[in-house]
Enzyme design. Structure first.
Site, PDB file in Angstrom:
ATOM      1  N   LYS A  58       0.830  -1.213   0.000  1.00  0.00           N
ATOM      2  CA  LYS A  58       0.000   0.000   0.000  1.00  0.00           C
ATOM      3  C   LYS A  58       0.858   1.253   0.000  1.00  0.00           C
ATOM      4  O   LYS A  58       1.924   1.281   0.613  1.00  0.00           O
ATOM      5  CB  LYS A  58      -0.868   0.028   1.267  1.00  0.00           C
ATOM      6  N   ARG A 108     -14.610  -7.681   8.816  1.00  0.00           N
ATOM      7  CA  ARG A 108     -15.773  -6.861   8.459  1.00  0.00           C
ATOM      8  C   ARG A 108     -16.812  -7.627   7.670  1.00  0.00           C
ATOM      9  O   ARG A 108     -18.000  -7.408   7.803  1.00  0.00           O
ATOM     10  CB  ARG A 108     -15.320  -5.645   7.639  1.00  0.00           C
ATOM     11  N   SER A 146     -10.163   2.551   5.472  1.00  0.00           N
ATOM     12  CA  SER A 146      -9.341   3.769   5.509  1.00  0.00           C
ATOM     13  C   SER A 146      -9.367   4.468   4.147  1.00  0.00           C
ATOM     14  O   SER A 146      -9.494   5.695   4.072  1.00  0.00           O
ATOM     15  CB  SER A 146      -7.906   3.406   5.896  1.00  0.00           C
TER      16      SER A 146
HETATM   17  N1  COA Z   1     -13.058  -1.121  10.792  1.00  0.00           N
HETATM   18  C1  COA Z   1     -12.826  -0.393   9.699  1.00  0.00           C
HETATM   19  N2  COA Z   1     -11.917  -0.699   8.776  1.00  0.00           N
HETATM   20  C2  COA Z   1     -11.200  -1.798   8.969  1.00  0.00           C
HETATM   21  C3  COA Z   1     -11.376  -2.623  10.078  1.00  0.00           C
HETATM   22  C4  COA Z   1     -12.356  -2.247  11.019  1.00  0.00           C
HETATM   23  N3  COA Z   1     -12.607  -2.970  12.111  1.00  0.00           N
HETATM   24  N4  COA Z   1     -10.529  -3.650  10.007  1.00  0.00           N
HETATM   25  C5  COA Z   1      -9.838  -3.470   8.877  1.00  0.00           C
HETATM   26  N5  COA Z   1     -10.253  -2.363   8.259  1.00  0.00           N
HETATM   27  C6  COA Z   1      -9.780  -1.853   6.967  1.00  0.00           C
HETATM   28  C7  COA Z   1      -8.691  -0.844   7.078  1.00  0.00           C
HETATM   29  O1  COA Z   1      -9.207   0.467   7.150  1.00  0.00           O
HETATM   30  C8  COA Z   1      -7.909  -1.092   5.809  1.00  0.00           C
HETATM   31  O2  COA Z   1      -8.497  -0.347   4.759  1.00  0.00           O
HETATM   32  P1  COA Z   1      -7.648   0.057   3.466  1.00  0.00           P
HETATM   33  O3  COA Z   1      -7.347  -1.209   2.733  1.00  0.00           O
HETATM   34  O4  COA Z   1      -8.542   0.959   2.735  1.00  0.00           O
HETATM   35  O5  COA Z   1      -6.374   0.723   3.949  1.00  0.00           O
HETATM   36  C9  COA Z   1      -8.114  -2.600   5.537  1.00  0.00           C
HETATM   37  O6  COA Z   1      -9.245  -2.953   6.260  1.00  0.00           O
HETATM   38  C10 COA Z   1      -7.017  -3.479   6.049  1.00  0.00           C
HETATM   39  O7  COA Z   1      -6.321  -2.770   7.008  1.00  0.00           O
HETATM   40  P2  COA Z   1      -5.425  -3.267   8.207  1.00  0.00           P
HETATM   41  O8  COA Z   1      -6.193  -4.022   9.193  1.00  0.00           O
HETATM   42  O9  COA Z   1      -4.711  -2.061   8.687  1.00  0.00           O
HETATM   43  O10 COA Z   1      -4.504  -4.287   7.511  1.00  0.00           O
HETATM   44  P3  COA Z   1      -3.390  -4.034   6.475  1.00  0.00           P
HETATM   45  O11 COA Z   1      -3.599  -5.065   5.436  1.00  0.00           O
HETATM   46  O12 COA Z   1      -3.306  -2.646   5.994  1.00  0.00           O
HETATM   47  O13 COA Z   1      -2.082  -4.287   7.325  1.00  0.00           O
HETATM   48  C11 COA Z   1      -0.628  -5.579   8.771  1.00  0.00           C
HETATM   49  C12 COA Z   1      -1.929  -5.474   8.028  1.00  0.00           C
HETATM   50  C13 COA Z   1       0.080  -4.255   8.955  1.00  0.00           C
HETATM   51  C14 COA Z   1      -0.984  -6.138  10.118  1.00  0.00           C
HETATM   52  C15 COA Z   1       0.216  -6.560   7.968  1.00  0.00           C
HETATM   53  O14 COA Z   1       0.495  -6.053   6.697  1.00  0.00           O
HETATM   54  C16 COA Z   1       1.511  -6.874   8.697  1.00  0.00           C
HETATM   55  O15 COA Z   1       1.516  -7.689   9.587  1.00  0.00           O
HETATM   56  N6  COA Z   1       2.610  -6.192   8.315  1.00  0.00           N
HETATM   57  C17 COA Z   1       3.924  -6.433   8.925  1.00  0.00           C
HETATM   58  C18 COA Z   1       4.794  -7.290   7.996  1.00  0.00           C
HETATM   59  C19 COA Z   1       4.367  -8.734   8.063  1.00  0.00           C
HETATM   60  O16 COA Z   1       4.460  -9.383   9.082  1.00  0.00           O
HETATM   61  N7  COA Z   1       3.933  -9.265   6.903  1.00  0.00           N
HETATM   62  C20 COA Z   1       3.517 -10.637   6.791  1.00  0.00           C
HETATM   63  C21 COA Z   1       2.114 -10.827   7.305  1.00  0.00           C
HETATM   64  S1  COA Z   1       1.688 -12.527   7.387  1.00  0.00           S
END
Ligand code: COA
Length: 177
Positions: A58, A108, A146
């Site tokens: 992202k 969700r 987001s």
């Molecule tokens: N309410 C509203 N929105 C929600 C939500 C909730 N309860 N839960 C998730 N979302 C949305 C977020 O707003 C986000 O929206 P976007 O795609 O428009 O940005 C989406 O769902 C996913 O967001 P998030 O939960 O922040 O996950 P992510 O995919 O952005 O990040 C990490 C997940 C950071 C935990 C993951 O990438 C990670 O662990 N990174 C570290 C490196 C790593 O270990 N990688 C291997 C993973 S196995």
């Protein structure tokens, strides 16, 4: 009376361990849906680490430190919560280093399931002692993301009931609207 072999001497008595959970995410920006998972997640642990991290697939609007500052401001009265960040590191490794027991995630809708399952299984493989716990996002927040919020603010809409006013103010500043 103590059972043989289980005498409650200071040497044998096990002190109750603090249950530590982590809620990691991009939080770009944090939404009311995220805050709802954080509130409810507190009931599952003694300590909750809210960690801003980076999804390498992202591109972000707010910097990691801006997201941390927002979450710190919003969650400042919750003593069980620590807001932090990590980058260039696996969540599984960060969790191991910080004595975490639970990875907290919100679900969700059914579309989230495949992605979340993949992450949960990968994290389990890398850190078998960790459990991923899923909470169903409350229906009033299940449409939020987001990216959606950024688009709404960018195009002149209101974030009322979807993002905290502090987040809305920061987004407006950042998006120059
Ligand atoms: N309410 C509203 N929105 C929600 C939500 C909730 N309860 N839960 C998730 N979302 C949305 C977020 O707003 C986000 O929206 P976007 O795609 O428009 O940005 C989406 O769902 C996913 O967001 P998030 O939960 O922040 O996950 P992510 O995919 O952005 O990040 C990490 C997940 C950071 C935990 C993951 O990438 C990670 O662990 N990174 C570290 C490196 C790593 O270990 N990688 C291997 C993973 S196995």
């Amino acid at each position: 009376m103590d059972k043989p072999g289980l005498a409650s001497s200071p040497m044998t008595k096990t002190s109750p361990k603090k249950r530590i959970a982590i809620y990691a995410g991009s939080f770009d920006p944090p939404t009311d849906g995220h805050l709802n998972i954080i509130e409810r997640g507190l009931a599952l642990c003694d300590e909750l680490i809210v960690a801003v991290s980076v999804n390498t697939f992202k591109t972000s609007t707010l910097s990691v430190l801006e997201r941390v500052a927002l979450l710190k401001e919003i969650l400042q009265d919750k003593s069980q919560i620590t807001v932090t960040h990590f980058e260039n590191k696996l969540l599984a490794d960060y969790a191991k280093e910080h004595g975490v027991h639970i990875i907290l995630r919100g679900l969700r809708c059914v579309a989230d399931y495949e992605y979340e399952l993949q992450m949960a299984l990968a994290n389990k493989k890398m850190a078998p002692q960790l459990e991923t716990v899923f909470m169903m996002t409350e229906s009033r927040y299940s449409h939020l993301s987001s990216s959606l919020l950024k688009e709404i603010i960018q195009l002149g809409g209101s974030g009322h009931g979807m993002i905290h006013p502090v987040v809305e103010r920061e987004l407006r500043r950042k998006l120059k609207v």
